[in-house]
Design a protein around this motif. Structure first.
Motif, PDB file in Angstrom:
ATOM      1  N   ASN A 190       0.852  -1.179   0.000  1.00 52.72           N
ATOM      2  CA  ASN A 190       0.000   0.000   0.000  1.00 52.72           C
ATOM      3  C   ASN A 190       0.892   1.234   0.000  1.00 52.72           C
ATOM      4  OD1 ASN A 190      -2.752  -1.105   0.237  1.00 52.72           O
ATOM      5  ND2 ASN A 190      -2.021  -1.907   2.196  1.00 52.72           N
ATOM      6  N   PRO A 191       0.625   2.222  -0.845  1.00 52.95           N
ATOM      7  CA  PRO A 191       1.482   3.403  -0.912  1.00 52.95           C
ATOM      8  C   PRO A 191       1.688   4.047   0.454  1.00 52.95           C
ATOM      9  CG  PRO A 191      -0.082   3.428  -2.724  1.00 52.95           C
ATOM     10  CD  PRO A 191      -0.491   2.305  -1.817  1.00 52.95           C
ATOM     11  N   GLY A 192       2.964   4.255   0.810  1.00 52.09           N
ATOM     12  CA  GLY A 192       3.302   4.936   2.049  1.00 52.09           C
ATOM     13  C   GLY A 192       3.204   4.100   3.299  1.00 52.09           C
ATOM     14  N   LYS A 193       2.830   2.827   3.174  1.00 51.79           N
ATOM     15  CA  LYS A 193       2.655   1.973   4.355  1.00 51.79           C
ATOM     16  C   LYS A 193       3.797   0.963   4.441  1.00 51.79           C
ATOM     17  CE  LYS A 193      -0.502  -1.220   6.668  1.00 51.79           C
ATOM     18  NZ  LYS A 193      -1.800  -1.935   6.597  1.00 51.79           N
ATOM     19  N   VAL A 211      10.044  -2.732   4.102  1.00 52.23           N
ATOM     20  CA  VAL A 211      10.046  -2.057   2.805  1.00 52.23           C
ATOM     21  C   VAL A 211       8.804  -1.179   2.688  1.00 52.23           C
ATOM     22  CG1 VAL A 211       9.896  -2.382   0.301  1.00 52.23           C
ATOM     23  CG2 VAL A 211      11.371  -3.864   1.650  1.00 52.23           C
ATOM     24  N   THR A 212       8.970  -0.039   2.076  1.00 57.18           N
ATOM     25  CA  THR A 212       7.838   0.833   1.788  1.00 57.18           C
ATOM     26  C   THR A 212       7.994   1.414   0.389  1.00 57.18           C
ATOM     27  OG1 THR A 212       6.573   2.761   2.550  1.00 57.18           O
ATOM     28  CG2 THR A 212       8.942   2.881   2.765  1.00 57.18           C
ATOM     29  N   ALA A 213       6.887   1.656  -0.278  1.00 57.50           N
ATOM     30  CA  ALA A 213       6.896   2.282  -1.594  1.00 57.50           C
ATOM     31  C   ALA A 213       5.856   3.387  -1.600  1.00 57.50           C
ATOM     32  CB  ALA A 213       6.582   1.260  -2.682  1.00 57.50           C
ATOM     33  N   ASP A 214       6.180   4.497  -2.253  1.00 56.35           N
ATOM     34  CA  ASP A 214       5.258   5.621  -2.276  1.00 56.35           C
ATOM     35  C   ASP A 214       5.298   6.271  -3.655  1.00 56.35           C
ATOM     36  OD1 ASP A 214       3.320   7.212  -1.268  1.00 56.35           O
ATOM     37  OD2 ASP A 214       4.532   8.137   0.298  1.00 56.35           O
ATOM     38  N   ILE A 215       4.182   6.849  -4.037  1.00 60.38           N
ATOM     39  CA  ILE A 215       4.057   7.521  -5.319  1.00 60.38           C
ATOM     40  C   ILE A 215       4.277   9.010  -5.122  1.00 60.38           C
ATOM     41  CG2 ILE A 215       2.526   7.958  -7.285  1.00 60.38           C
ATOM     42  CD1 ILE A 215       1.001   5.390  -6.451  1.00 60.38           C
ATOM     43  N   ALA A 216       5.160   9.592  -5.911  1.00 59.33           N
ATOM     44  CA  ALA A 216       5.444  11.020  -5.796  1.00 59.33           C
ATOM     45  C   ALA A 216       4.212  11.818  -6.194  1.00 59.33           C
ATOM     46  CB  ALA A 216       6.625  11.393  -6.675  1.00 59.33           C
TER      47      ALA A 216
END
Length: 217
Positions: A190-193, A211-216
Motif C-alpha cells: 500500500n502506498p506509504g505503508k 520495505v515501503t513504496a510511495d508515489i510522488a
C-alpha cells in the motif's frame, strides 16, 4: 502509518545508512538514464525504501508481539516503531531508490572502514601495527508497478555484505569474516505503508527487513 515511516526514515538518516544516489539501467549504461518513449513521459515516479531494523525481542513481547521462533509468530511495524521510540530497537542499515512506474532501477553504495592489527612483542623487538581496509556494500534493484487497485507491486532484489564489529576482539584475527543479507521477492504494498517482508530471531535479538513504496505527488 506515516508516523512509522517517518520514524524509520529519521533513524536511518541519522545513522547515515540511507544512500541517496542511484544507478538507472535504462539504456545499458550505468548511471545514465535514457529518454523514455512518448508513452512513458507521464509515468508516475515511485520511491522504494528498505530498512534493516534490529530489536530486542523481550521489548517486542511487551508490545504484544509473538516469538518468531514459534513458527507462527507475528510482529507488526507499529510494535517495532514503539520499540524504536523506547530505544529498544534501531535501524542498522537502509537504502532507497526512485524510478518510474514499471521501470527497473538499481542503487548501490559502499562504506569503508579500517581495523587495527597488532603483532609482535615489545620485549622482543617491538610491536608491529597495521591498519587493514574493509568495506560494507549493499545493492537494491527494484521494479515497481502501480496496480489498478492503487497498490504497488514491487519486485526487488537486495544484497548486503557487512561485518559484525560489535563482536570484534581487542586484538582481532586477520582477516575479519563478513556476513551477508540477501532477499529476492515480489510484494504488494500500500502506498506509504511500511511492511515487514523478512524477519528472524536469535535468542533475544530480532532482525527485520521493512520495505515501503510511495508515489510522488
Amino acid at each position: 502509518m506515516k508516523r512509522g515511516l517517518m520514524k524509520l526514515a529519521v533513524a536511518a538518516v541519522c545513522l547515515g545508512w540511507v544512500c541517496s544516489f542511484s544507478f538507472a539501467e535504462r539504456d545499458g549504461k550505468e548511471g545514465k538514464v535514457a529518454k523514455p518513449p512518448e508513452s512513458r513521459k507521464e509515468a508516475k515516479k515511485i520511491s522504494v525504501q528498505l530498512f534493516v531494523v534490529e530489536a530486542q525481542m523481550d521489548a517486542l513481547y511487551k508490545e504484544g508481539a509473538d516469538p518468531l521462533s514459534a513458527g507462527t509468530g507475528k510482529v507488526t511495524v507499529e510494535q517495532i516503531v514503539n520499540c524504536i521510540e523506547k530505544d529498544k530497537a534501531g535501524v542498522i542499515s537502509g537504502i532507497s531508490v526512485s524510478t518510474n512506474d514499471g521501470e527497473e532501477a538499481r542503487e548501490s553504495c559502499e562504506k569503508r572502514f579500517y581495523v587495527k592489527y597488532e603483532s609482535g612483542d615489545e620485549k622482543g623487538g617491538g610491536r608491529d601495527i597495521r591498519f587493514h581496509k574493509y568495506s560494507t556494500q549493499k545493492k537494491l534493484t527494484v521494479r515497481p508497478f502501480i496496480s489498478s487497485n492503487g497498490k504497488i507491486r514491487t519486485e526487488l532484489n537486495y544484497l548486503e555484505t557487512y561485518f559484525d564489529l560489535d563482536n570484534v576482539e581487542e586484538t582481532p584475527q586477520m582477516p575479519l569474516g563478513s556476513n551477508e543479507r540477501s532477499l529476492s521477492t515480489s510484494v504488494m504494498l500500500n502506498p506509504g505503508k511500511p511492511e515487514i517482508i523478512s524477519g528472524f530471531q536469535n535468542e533475544n535479538k530480532g532482525e527485520f527487513i521493512i520495505v515501503t513504496a510511495d508515489i510522488a505527488e
